[in-house]
Scaffold this motif. Structure first.
Motif, PDB file in Angstrom:
ATOM      1  N   ILE A  29      14.255  23.813  59.754  1.00 14.67           N
ATOM      2  CA  ILE A  29      14.107  22.603  60.575  1.00 14.67           C
ATOM      3  C   ILE A  29      15.337  22.478  61.461  1.00 14.67           C
ATOM      4  CG2 ILE A  29      13.823  20.112  60.543  1.00 14.67           C
ATOM      5  CD1 ILE A  29      12.528  20.371  57.830  1.00 14.67           C
ATOM      6  N   SER A  33      14.708  18.503  65.574  1.00 11.20           N
ATOM      7  CA  SER A  33      13.555  17.961  64.848  1.00 11.20           C
ATOM      8  C   SER A  33      13.988  16.880  63.868  1.00 11.20           C
ATOM      9  CB  SER A  33      12.828  19.083  64.110  1.00 11.20           C
ATOM     10  OG  SER A  33      12.334  20.048  65.029  1.00 11.20           O
ATOM     11  N   ASP A  36      14.753  13.792  65.891  1.00  7.72           N
ATOM     12  CA  ASP A  36      13.523  13.132  66.335  1.00  7.72           C
ATOM     13  C   ASP A  36      12.843  12.392  65.184  1.00  7.72           C
ATOM     14  OD1 ASP A  36      13.995  14.135  68.827  1.00  7.72           O
ATOM     15  OD2 ASP A  36      12.579  15.804  68.644  1.00  7.72           O
TER      16      ASP A  36
END
Length: 320
Positions: A29, A33, A36
């Motif tokens: 990840i 990400s 967000d």
């Protein structure tokens, strides 16, 4: 002696050794990400908490209250199971209340959508003053239901109302709008349609302005008149707008309360499900458990209507 087998190209090749599958690497990840996700959580979590606290918690609490024999204000309550539901559906009030709710919903939804489409067609014309007319048509929708109800009570008053004055000038007498149950229901339907007509008109107007102009112009070149173009092409292309309005107006009509409460406080012929629940809880009965059962019945009707519309009606919607 070693047996060496030959082929056309030389000695036979040994079978290849089975290959070991490469370990599957889990995608990492990224920092973007994760960032967000935390931004989404920060923006969505307060709304989810508010929905859970002020929507779903009262809903489940109301379902729990519907199984109680509880008088509003009493510190004690008694579990009675489904007796409140059996009492409602077994009473003489159930057909009257359900029938009034059905009549009110059908007429308010049907008239609001049909008249709203007619008004939208008029407002879509390119003539001077359409901007002011659009604002005037939409204005009643944003007004307070209490204020609208009080104004229309003066209009419908058979003694000194504006409508009675006009009828007396024409040599006729004013009907008893508030005393006759059928006239009271018709009066509330008229006012509700007048108040919500602008909403349907503005939504339909947006749909009319989004129709593909090339398709309509091609139909005009083929000799189709305005009426035929609208019925054969415009109306089917407006089906997403119609579907949206059908859902929102039905849900709104089933939950209409303020106009009924102001114009007919005793529910004389205008007791819909939501108003009957109010009368049972806060009127002369104070039966909170029985009122909660009626509210659950209304919730189930709303749920069924929404599921049926989304499941079956949407199949006939023509999305471009």
């Amino acid at each position: 002696m070693t047996d060496t087998r030959l082929t056309d190209t030389g000695p036979a090749a040994a079978p290849p050794a089975p290959s070991t599958p490469a370990p599957v690497r889990r995608p990492r990840i990224s920092a973007r990400s994760r960032r967000d996700f935390w931004v989404f959580l920060a923006l969505a979590l307060p709304n989810l908490v508010l929905i859970a606290v002020f929507t779903y918690r009262p809903l489940f609490a109301n379902i729990q209250y519907s199984f109680l024999d509880w008088t509003l204000g009493s510190p004690t309550a008694r579990q009675i199971g489904l007796e409140n539901y059996a009492m409602f559906f077994g009473s003489e009030d159930a057909p009257r209340v359900l029938g009034t709710t059905a009549v009110f919903t059908v007429f308010t939804v049907g008239l609001s959508m049909v008249l709203g489409l007619a008004v939208a067609l008029a407002l879509n014309a390119k003539v001077p003053g359409t901007t002011f007319a659009r604002s005037a048509v939409f204005a009643p929708y944003v007004l307070s239901g209490v204020g609208v109800g009080l104004v229309w009570m003066f209009i419908f008053d058979p003694g000194y109302g504006l409508l009675a004055w006009v009828l007396r000038g024409l040599g006729a007498s004013s009907p008893e709008w508030f005393n006759d149950p059928q006239l009271a229901l018709a009066m509330v339907i008229i006012v509700y349609v007048w108040k919500n007509l602008g909403y349907c008109a503005v939504v339909y107007l947006a749909g009319l302005q989004s129709l593909p102009k090339d398709v309509m112009e091609a139909a005009a070149l083929d000799g189709a008149g305005p009426t035929r173009r609208f019925l054969s092409m415009g109306l089917p292309l407006l089906s997403p707008t119609t579907f949206f309005l059908l859902i929102t107006t039905i849900l709104s009509s089933l939950q209409a309360f303020d106009l009924i409460r102001i114009m007919t406080p005793l529910g004389n012929g205008t007791s819909t499900l939501i108003y009957e629940a109010y009368l049972q809880a806060f009127g002369a009965y104070n039966r909170a458990g029985y009122s909660a059962a009626i509210s659950v019945v209304l919730f189930l009707i709303l749920l069924v209507v929404t599921v049926v519309q989304v499941r079956y009606v949407e199949k006939k919607v023509h999305y471009s």
